[in-house]
Scaffold this active site. Structure first.
Site, mmCIF file in Angstrom:
data_model
loop_
_atom_site.group_PDB
_atom_site.id
_atom_site.type_symbol
_atom_site.label_atom_id
_atom_site.label_comp_id
_atom_site.label_asym_id
_atom_site.label_seq_id
_atom_site.Cartn_x
_atom_site.Cartn_y
_atom_site.Cartn_z
ATOM 1 N N GLU A 155 204.877 71.988 129.049
ATOM 2 C CA GLU A 155 204.685 70.925 129.784
ATOM 3 C C GLU A 155 204.087 70.963 131.050
ATOM 4 O OE1 GLU A 155 207.240 67.844 127.954
ATOM 5 O OE2 GLU A 155 208.628 69.530 127.786
ATOM 6 N N SER A 177 207.308 66.188 125.061
ATOM 7 C CA SER A 177 205.797 65.981 125.254
ATOM 8 C C SER A 177 204.936 66.157 123.866
ATOM 9 C CB SER A 177 205.145 66.439 126.263
ATOM 10 O OG SER A 177 205.649 66.137 127.328
ATOM 11 N N TYR A 193 198.998 61.912 125.887
ATOM 12 C CA TYR A 193 198.437 62.107 127.259
ATOM 13 C C TYR A 193 196.723 62.414 127.218
ATOM 14 C CZ TYR A 193 203.241 63.411 127.781
ATOM 15 O OH TYR A 193 204.522 63.295 128.252
ATOM 16 N N ARG A 250 214.841 58.038 129.640
ATOM 17 C CA ARG A 250 214.142 57.120 128.360
ATOM 18 C C ARG A 250 214.670 57.590 126.997
ATOM 19 N NH1 ARG A 250 209.561 59.535 127.690
ATOM 20 N NH2 ARG A 250 209.925 60.248 125.545
ATOM 21 N N ASP A 290 214.491 57.069 123.131
ATOM 22 C CA ASP A 290 213.378 56.705 122.141
ATOM 23 C C ASP A 290 214.194 56.352 120.857
ATOM 24 O OD1 ASP A 290 211.640 57.460 123.762
ATOM 25 O OD2 ASP A 290 211.217 59.493 122.913
ATOM 26 N N GLU A 295 215.902 60.342 120.255
ATOM 27 C CA GLU A 295 216.142 61.123 121.309
ATOM 28 C C GLU A 295 216.130 60.495 122.576
ATOM 29 O OE1 GLU A 295 213.136 64.147 120.607
ATOM 30 O OE2 GLU A 295 211.920 63.442 122.319
ATOM 31 N N ASN A 317 215.405 61.647 126.779
ATOM 32 C CA ASN A 317 214.479 62.463 127.629
ATOM 33 C C ASN A 317 215.211 62.200 128.947
ATOM 34 O OD1 ASN A 317 212.248 63.267 129.327
ATOM 35 N ND2 ASN A 317 211.182 63.387 127.725
ATOM 36 N N GLY A 352 208.222 61.171 131.451
ATOM 37 C CA GLY A 352 207.027 61.254 132.247
ATOM 38 C C GLY A 352 206.896 60.306 133.136
#
Length: 364
Positions: A16, A189, A258, A297, A299, A313, A315, A319
């Site tokens: 990443e 990612s 991305y 974050r 999810d 999960e 994070n 990002g």
């Protein structure tokens, strides 16, 4: 009074690396409104270089900064000083470190351990939270212990996949069926992730995922909406309004995140008040379960047929690119990027002050 200096760490020894550069560029620009910024680029071979010009963060190459090799020392007496290499001359004292590092050797507790040994404030979760958040198998074990609802999954070692792949595939087919998602356990990612619909695709997916990590996780595929939520804070964290992602590809893979900007982002997500409340409660429970700090974050899936809410999960360093959901959800809540990064620095300082309250000697 001089402004605080913040070292933005970016790049790193991870798949990443490029995503980290883009995130760090956004963070560094936002920090300049309130702080002095000292960007430190970490090359793919692990060499630290700095200071990197902010405008050059997205295109950082270590060759351009080979005469600006730097390091920090795991020594509390160094006080956050950045030293030049190889002579270890002090070149700058930093007040807070902001590790905008995604993936291995940055988001997994390794850099956090270095910063803890140096006893300097840094943004984000500590060693334990970062390690748990990165290792999907350990993360899911902690979530299960906390009683959080999840998608069924199975984990394997790379050695098992290499030596007994047919056995592994049989176990997946019998335990999860198709479709299923195959992921490296320690990466983000969507790097190395595949959706498998049959035995041949599963075989290829296992080989691919095992290239990136010694542990692989396989999850049961569900027909679900993809919901994300942002969390901000230390001991008393706050959860944002959830957002929803409608991927332009079959699932929210690396290109959808991305490269291709055709994915749809809905903020707020189209949810009932009860669904929002439940997602926020589960998000905060997950955040506390791994002892997270600063930001995360989280999810979720909402199964389309049943409406069941499942945590996917967490994070711990999400990002911060121009299309990233974490800052977008807080912006919708009235916290623009400049204010958001300022709060994160303040939370880092607050957490360091809390750490100072711990007694380091025992007198009996």
């Amino acid at each position: 009074m001089p402004r605080l200096k913040v070292a933005v760490l970016f790049g790193g020894r991870s798949g990443e690396h490029e995503v980290s550069r883009n995130s760090a560029f956004s963070v560094a620009k936002a920090l300049t409104g309130s702080f002095e910024v000292f960007p430190v680029g970490i090359a793919k071979d692990g060499q630290w270089c700095g200071p990197v010009k902010i405008d050059e963060i997205p295109v950082f190459t270590p060759e351009k900064y080979e005469k600006k090799a730097v390091t920090i020392l795991p020594n509390p007496q160094s006080g956050g000083t950045i030293y030049s290499l190889p002579d270890l001359e002090p070149i700058s004292r930093v007040h807070v470190f902001f590790p905008v590092l995604h993936g291995t050797f940055g988001e997994d507790g390794t850099v956090q351990g270095l910063l803890e040994m140096a006893e300097v404030p840094y943004v984000g979760g500590g060693v334990l939270a970062s390690a748990l958040g990165m290792d999907k198998l350990m993360m899911k074990a902690v979530f299960a212990h906390a009683g959080l609802p999840q998608v069924p999954y199975i984990g394997f070692l790379r050695k098992e996949i290499r030596e007994r792949r047919e056995e592994v595939i049989d176990k997946i087919e019998n335990g999860l069926g198709y479709p299923c998602f195959v992921k490296p356990a320690n990466l983000g990612s969507s790097v190395g992730i595949s959706k498998a619909k049959n035995r041949n695709e599963l075989d290829r997916a296992l080989v691919l995922a095992a290239q990136y990590d010694r542990k692989v996780i396989v999850e049961k595929g569900v027909n679900a909406r993809e919901i994300e939520i942002s969390v901000l804070g230390n001991e008393d964290p706050l959860a944002s309004i959830p957002g929803e992602i409608v991927p332009c590809n079959e699932f929210y893979d690396y290109n959808a995140k991305y490269v291709d900007d055709r994915s749809e982002l809905h903020i707020p997500a189209r949810l009932s008040d009860d669904q929002v409340k439940m997602i926020q409660e589960i998000a905060l429970a997950a955040y506390k379960a791994i002892d997270c700090a600063g930001l995360a974050r989280i999810d979720f899936f909402i199964v389309k047929d049943t409406g069941q809410i499942l945590i996917n999960e967490i994070n711990t360093m999400p990002g911060f690119t121009s299309i990233s959901m974490y800052p977008k959800m807080w912006e919708h809540a009235g916290i623009p990027m400049g204010e958001l990064v300022k709060r994160l620095v303040e939370l880092a300082l607050e957490r360091r002050e809390e750490a100072k309250l711990s007694v380091r000697t025992y007198t009996g």
